[in-house]
Design an enzyme around this catalytic site. Structure first.
Site, short mmCIF file in Angstrom:
data_model
loop_
_atom_site.label_atom_id
_atom_site.label_comp_id
_atom_site.label_asym_id
_atom_site.label_seq_id
_atom_site.Cartn_x
_atom_site.Cartn_y
_atom_site.Cartn_z
N GLY A 1 73.00 34.76 32.45
CA GLY A 1 72.83 35.52 33.84
C GLY A 1 72.68 34.71 35.11
CB CYS B 1 49.86 44.87 54.17
SG CYS B 1 50.53 45.69 55.42
CD GLU B 2 50.17 42.68 48.28
OE1 GLU B 2 49.28 41.67 47.92
OE2 GLU B 2 50.05 43.80 47.89
C1 LIG Z 1 66.69 37.15 30.79
C2 LIG Z 1 67.65 36.90 29.56
C3 LIG Z 1 68.93 36.20 29.48
C4 LIG Z 1 69.44 35.66 30.74
O1 LIG Z 1 68.77 34.50 31.23
P1 LIG Z 1 69.33 33.56 32.26
O2 LIG Z 1 68.38 32.61 32.67
O3 LIG Z 1 69.62 34.42 33.51
O4 LIG Z 1 70.68 33.01 31.75
C5 LIG Z 1 69.57 36.22 28.14
N1 LIG Z 1 69.01 36.81 27.02
C6 LIG Z 1 67.78 37.20 27.16
C7 LIG Z 1 67.46 37.63 25.93
C8 LIG Z 1 67.02 37.45 28.35
O5 LIG Z 1 65.92 38.20 28.29
#
Ligand SMILES: *Cc1c(COP(=O)(O)O)cnc(C)c1O
Length: 415
Positions: free
Chosen positions: A275, A342-343
């Site tokens: 991700g 406001c934090e």
């Molecule tokens: C969040 C997540 C990812 C992606 O993680 P990154 O660190 O953004 O690569 C992949 N698999 C699962 C199950 C996740 O919860």
């Protein structure tokens, strides 16, 4: 590598200046670079060339439909964690046979929706969930392909909130108990155990924890074979880190090479769920300076983006590089960059050296492409900002700026 660069002292996203983008779309503004997304995906995916593999981009990092469509067109599959993400992935045209479904709390209707779509597999995180999926599948007269998510008890050496593969974390099944669940999975009529899965954490900056997890999974795989369970998929999750500040994470090529070496002779399809490494440095958040003020102990730069737009600094104390959109000479100062919310926890940076800025100047918050907009909210009744994608000199409004009406649209008028 990304395509946010200065040309003659002005920050550009590919071939368009940030200043021009703001003229058209205002601030706070998320700007994504299409070329960067594509380059990151290609670099990652091609690192696994030579072995059977499927890259399933983790939708929660950045789930804008235009982004999902772009990645899907490049051949990416998707890792989803909710029915909402399934809806997005399908809407973006992703092939269901490239969708894997992770997450500790899948609801019955979400399971049904995923079975109707005939996704590739569920990554199951508990025995009760396994039984629930079986029940839904039997009711639908079908079989659910599943992996069990193993908790390999490996320390990913990352922020505690994003480490997921330690014994004390809520994710997956304890490696010692997982064998029992596989036996159950084998015997349930609505379940087809086709894989093993793990995901040990996020923003990992070394390869060793991945290899450690992989080796534990490989051993476990042999135990499964002894039980007569023949699996096809090994899902290693996501988690490869990026450079926010001074981190030196391994390049995807290095990562891929190490994994490939450790996978030799295993007749399995490798699944990866990256991700952050795809999206993180492919986006920036641009914000405008509202005011500056100096108190005896601190300098503050008050900007129009806040923790509702980018939560990571407040939630994890994360570092995001912040630069002026226009390079000018001027004395540097230490300051906190804070939002209007406001934090006390509402900051984008603390004790940061930054040149003296004027009112209405634009600041770019870097590495905001992952877990940026997707974690945003309307807290303090702040309409969310817009998202644009730049591809060369072409600009696409990928999500319009919210207006006041969006704040109350779903509420009843109790008067
Ligand atoms: C969040 C997540 C990812 C992606 O993680 P990154 O660190 O953004 O690569 C992949 N698999 C699962 C199950 C996740 O919860």
């Amino acid at each position: 590598m990304h395509y946010f660069e200065y040309r003659n002292g002005k920050l550009f996203a590919e071939d368009v200046s940030v200043e021009d983008l703001v003229k058209e779309h205002d601030t706070p503004l998320y700007i994504y670079s299409a070329k960067t997304f594509k380059r990151h995906f290609e670099a990652f995916d091609s690192a696994f060339e030579g072995i059977d593999h499927l890259t399933c981009y983790s939708v929660k990092a950045n789930s804008n439909l235009c982004i999902l469509k772009m990645l899907s067109e490049m051949g990416s599959g998707m890792d989803i964690v909710s029915g909402g993400e399934l809806f997005r992935a399908l809407k973006a045209g992703v092939d269901p046979q490239k969708i894997v479904y992770s997450g500790v709390g899948k609801r019955e209707h979400e399971i049904r929706e995923a079975l109707i779509s005939d996704i590739l597999m569920f990554n199951v995180e508990s025995r009760q969930e396994l039984e629930k999926i079986n029940q839904v599948a039997v009711e639908m007269n079908t079989k659910a392909r599943i992996s069990l998510r193993i908790n390999p008890d490996v320390d990913p050496k990352t922020h505690p909130y994003i480490s997921t593969g330690l014994k004390k974390n809520k994710f997956g099944l304890d490696i010692e108990q997982a064998l029992e669940s596989y036996k159950l999975a084998r015997d349930l009529s609505g379940i087809d155990p086709v894989g093993i899965d793990c995901h040990i954490g996020s923003q990992l900056t070394s390869i060793e924890p991945f290899i450690e997890a992989l080796n534990r999974i490989k051993k476990f795989h042999l135990q499964l074979k002894d039980l007569g369970i023949e699996i096809k998929y090994l899902d290693l999750g996501g988690g490869l880190g990026i450079t926010y500040d001074e981190e030196t994470p391994p390049h995807p090529v290095e990562f891929g090479k190490a994994i490939k070496e450790n996978l030799k002779d295993l007749n399995l399809t490798l699944i990866l769920e990256p991700g952050r490494v795809i999206a993180g440095n492919a986006g920036i958040l641009v914000t405008k300076v509202l005011y500056t003020k100096e108190s005896p102990s601190k300098n503050f730069i008050i900007v129009d983006a806040a923790m509702n737009d980018l939560l990571r600094p407040s939630l994890y104390g994360s570092f995001h590089r912040i630069e002026c959109a226009e390079q000018k000479d001027g004395p540097a100062k230490m300051a906190d960059v804070v939002g209007p919310i406001c934090e006390t926890g509402d900051f984008l940076a603390q004790d940061r050296e930054i040149r003296e800025v004027d009112q209405d100047e634009l600041l770019a918050v870097f590495s905001a492409g992952a877990y940026g907009f997707t974690m945003s909210s309307q807290y303090n009744s702040r309409p969310r900002g817009a998202e644009v994608i730049v591809d060369g000199d072409k600009v696409t409004l990928a999500r319009r700026r919210e207006v006041y009406f969006d704040l109350v649209d779903l509420e009843e008028q109790c008067f």
